[in-house]
Design an enzyme around this catalytic site. Sequence first.
Site, PDB file in Angstrom:
ATOM      1  N   VAL C 237     -29.991  90.325  53.336  1.00 33.09           N
ATOM      2  CA  VAL C 237     -28.807  89.462  53.344  1.00 33.09           C
ATOM      3  C   VAL C 237     -28.226  89.404  51.938  1.00 33.09           C
ATOM      4  CG1 VAL C 237     -29.636  88.046  55.262  1.00 33.09           C
ATOM      5  CG2 VAL C 237     -30.144  87.349  52.910  1.00 33.09           C
ATOM      6  N   ALA C 261     -38.962  87.353  49.451  1.00 29.78           N
ATOM      7  CA  ALA C 261     -38.215  88.047  50.506  1.00 29.78           C
ATOM      8  C   ALA C 261     -37.578  89.328  49.983  1.00 29.78           C
ATOM      9  CB  ALA C 261     -37.160  87.117  51.079  1.00 29.78           C
ATOM     10  N   GLY C 265     -37.149  93.525  51.310  1.00 32.02           N
ATOM     11  CA  GLY C 265     -35.807  93.969  51.666  1.00 32.02           C
ATOM     12  C   GLY C 265     -35.108  92.977  52.580  1.00 32.02           C
ATOM     13  N   LYS C 266     -35.578  91.742  52.593  1.00 28.97           N
ATOM     14  CA  LYS C 266     -34.952  90.724  53.444  1.00 28.97           C
ATOM     15  C   LYS C 266     -33.748  90.106  52.753  1.00 28.97           C
ATOM     16  CE  LYS C 266     -39.293  89.476  55.766  1.00 28.97           C
ATOM     17  NZ  LYS C 266     -40.426  88.511  55.761  1.00 28.97           N
ATOM     18  N   VAL C 267     -33.835  90.049  51.433  1.00 26.49           N
ATOM     19  CA  VAL C 267     -32.717  89.557  50.620  1.00 26.49           C
ATOM     20  C   VAL C 267     -32.399  90.676  49.630  1.00 26.49           C
ATOM     21  CG1 VAL C 267     -31.995  87.862  48.889  1.00 26.49           C
ATOM     22  CG2 VAL C 267     -33.394  87.131  50.828  1.00 26.49           C
TER      23      VAL C 267
END
Lengths: 299, 299, 299, 299
Positions: C237, C261, C265-267
Amino acid sequence: MTVGELVHEMKECGVLGAGKIGRAAELAAEMFGGKDYTVFLTMAGPMVPGGMRRIVGDLINQGYVKVVVSTGANMVHDIVEALGYKHSVGTFLAEDKELRAKDIGRIGDIYIEQKAFRSLEEWMHKTLENIPEEKRRHISTAELLFELGKEIQDPESILAIAAKKRVPIISPAFVDSIAGFHLWMFGQDKKIGLDPILDVNKLMDKVYDAKKAGIIILGGGWPKHFALFANTFREGVDCAIQITMDRPEPGGLSGATLEEAISWGKVKPGGKSVTVICDATIAFPLVVAAALESLGKIH
Amino acid sequence: MTVGELVHEMKECGVLGAGKIGRAAELAAEMFGGKDYTVFLTMAGPMVPGGMRRIVGDLINQGYVKVVVSTGANMVHDIVEALGYKHSVGTFLAEDKELRAKDIGRIGDIYIEQKAFRSLEEWMHKTLENIPEEKRRHISTAELLFELGKEIQDPESILAIAAKKRVPIISPAFVDSIAGFHLWMFGQDKKIGLDPILDVNKLMDKVYDAKKAGIIILGGGWPKHFALFANTFREGVDCAIQITMDRPEPGGLSGATLEEAISWGKVKPGGKSVTVICDATIAFPLVVAAALESLGKIH
Amino acid sequence: MTVGELVHEMKECGVLGAGKIGRAAELAAEMFGGKDYTVFLTMAGPMVPGGMRRIVGDLINQGYVKVVVSTGANMVHDIVEALGYKHSVGTFLAEDKELRAKDIGRIGDIYIEQKAFRSLEEWMHKTLENIPEEKRRHISTAELLFELGKEIQDPESILAIAAKKRVPIISPAFVDSIAGFHLWMFGQDKKIGLDPILDVNKLMDKVYDAKKAGIIILGGGWPKHFALFANTFREGVDCAIQITMDRPEPGGLSGATLEEAISWGKVKPGGKSVTVICDATIAFPLVVAAALESLGKIH
Amino acid sequence: MTVGELVHEMKECGVLGAGKIGRAAELAAEMFGGKDYTVFLTMAGPMVPGGMRRIVGDLINQGYVKVVVSTGANMVHDIVEALGYKHSVGTFLAEDKELRAKDIGRIGDIYIEQKAFRSLEEWMHKTLENIPEEKRRHISTAELLFELGKEIQDPESILAIAAKKRVPIISPAFVDSIAGFHLWMFGQDKKIGLDPILDVNKLMDKVYDAKKAGIIILGGGWPKHFALFANTFREGVDCAIQITMDRPEPGGLSGATLEEAISWGKVKPGGKSVTVICDATIAFPLVVAAALESLGKIH
């Protein structure tokens, strides 16, 4: 499985809470085993009511801990136990109005009869009277606690053991405790003057004399700050363990990390430290038992 | 000092965290020792990455735990360990952008190479293909995890042990995990349909069959709710232990007390329960070791 | 003093909790104000019982939130309110056995009559029957919740508003809720099959379509993971706000930092994020009101 | 939407954190609005570094707060700001060894240059010298802080405002602070003797004079205990608000509930109280602004 074996596995695991317990046991063994370590123990929170009285007494008695910085409350509870009053198992889900009516004070899930503190007041009064006026009119809390400790018979009393072993118990905020208010009441008719500036002397002596300084912080609070700040005068402690349930995000000292402490010179940049996020009544016995076991001492 | 002896002293102390550990060991011994207990173990949080894999595997293997309700994540980590990838000790104070660049994922202070999950994807694909299409087009997570467990060689794998012992691992929210997304990817070309409603059947069978129901809750999360809610159909569990670091005041289920659970019929009004506020990687090994020691089983 | 002015001062202060609230309002304004943002809202914990129903409904109605990932529980509570049952103010210090006897369920200090859930069961049964068997025998939770939302009259219902605005509410773990068990009961005689793998499709469509992805995480739980993990497929994101009372040290996902995160690779490494450690019922209204005020929208 | 309107909605919601904020604003308005209330404000934690300086100063200046019990740290930070040093926005994710090298101290995500404390030491020395020896050789912290406050020019200084308004700031643990150690250093060559027993007198005067006693507790710590315990001599406060992030389970005083306080006679059995589990830099401005708004005072 011995406690040492369990904690060794936690150390091998190395992560999360288990990893911290393992590391803390390792550092405690280093501090207890090392002849050149002066270990400062700071206590805040219900350590004595919570059952840590014997462990702390033993650590002082066996020479592992050389300086104690403690809240007055813990000393109050030490004395009332010495006077024969027991803390008993209660519940967090108490009807506190009922407890008030039954003259019982609650500390978490611990109950203590208020009459214990009335006995304490009498004992304090008697004992204070026996301190020569010349001494008590301008006295440090360390000196006061030494005088009190000398009068306690109970061999398990932290104050008694500390007095016997000449380990100072320093409590500059002592006036903030039930016994502290007893001092105030005593002072209505008699001479008494507490001077915590004198306590700084006592603490600084220990800081300057230490070859290596180690600290074990239980709970946090002002004792954590007092002992750590004193150690800034020697560029910081060499080794630090803190056991707390407080968290760092609100910015308070109790939850502050030992990394933050480096910025203040409280912990040496090259020092070793670990924070165990855990209730002290779980973590401290675990860490101490494992440390002493690894040093070959039976607990 | 054995773990059992230390925990016994904590039980004798009876208050604060120590008291809860002592009580939890007592209740665990009752649940493990009682032939009429069906013990449900729920897992959320980094139990497998955090080192609890062997303890959980043993509890299943030795028949103490009869039903597992777990997040998919814990099963994912169980499989990657079975595939030979180790979780390693990292730090909370990581440079996460660097870790990303090095293809390492962080879970607290635990590191795992992302390539473990690429291996997982291959393994998942291969293993899913071997499940007859007729079965996998409408399958419960319990059945799926059984099929996966049968294919795992690692004798320490929770999934493998559970499959061997026919202990169901129920994970209705399995799709919320790395392996869950692998199912989705598999489903782009092949038939697969997960139906967690079938999992309710499986769980309810265990609930209805239980003479006495006991539950051990690690962490909280949806597994806590799923297992407890299922037990409302038998008026609640008879015995419950929860180990969590969450707090009740925000009102979330993970931190909710076992007393609150009574209002829902999740715990019997006359049931026994205890909440240990502690990191599970500290409390769970402590409680299990003490419980098994008191039952005369070597850990 | 308006809420926006207070939060502006908090932003100016810039530190501790106040600083985080200020930053969160800033990021929320960016996400709500930016036409190219797809905002994912995740909900776990007692958001609906805790009074967040109207705020969430408004955010969906006014187009600020495009995707909701929620626990089934929050949807259950949304429906029972739509059926006319109110959550009432209780107390944490309840006598839970009495509540059980009075057929009241407690969520923190919130009470709800159990009969609300019996009404829910009837309504669920009726509504499920009206869904063509062909559709409900293999349905995603998003599709199911859309069908339910279409049948709700209450204009303040999150489900109704979401159905009207075609905002998907995705709840792959829906079976873990009171209504989830109602599906199971329905399925004893009628055809129903939930497939959360289909939910992944729905979520991934939104992830792929997003020009910029923003996320607001209330509470944590599996919704946090599901939405964040889906976004790894677009490298993370761009903007994230999480409001939680959980802490990172136990390693669980709910308390995990948004920095951690990044390692998954979530953020995005270059993304903007903030974690507000606060009860969501305090922080979320504060942040939303301030954000909308700064965008010139009356709240 | 004004702050008062938002908080009113929180009050209407009545549950979880929002409900507590609403209740706290209500009780604060009662305490501030009631002519017969003596309000004690206790401060622990980084209130001044965290931006609460102006709010606290205003509350004293406008006569809402009649007694302050504070850690020495907060007074230290008040003085350094008066000396022109600003606390700046840093980060929790600091490289503390670098900060040390740059002579910057970190408090959470707040930075302060160490040279501020060197200036403080000079100022303390100068100011102490100006206090007649007769006075400073046996002085309470309240008297000392009054003397310091008189010398401060900054109209926003809490100490200056308190001195002007004759509101005592009582800090028996003052020696545990950077300025406390400055007292010690001063005392190496000059006469100075702090006596916190005298502080008890000062506090008890206020307790006895109070028609109704109200207390606002920020953070916890020894100030919470000192002020509450003093009020046991009047059977407890009539009204209490505490804002803390500490939790009750470890049994420490900071996280202890105001219900537990009833068992000690610290809060009247018929008294009104609320605990807000929240970062004080979020909750306190919110509660104060809403309270003053409801009393018709512009903030």
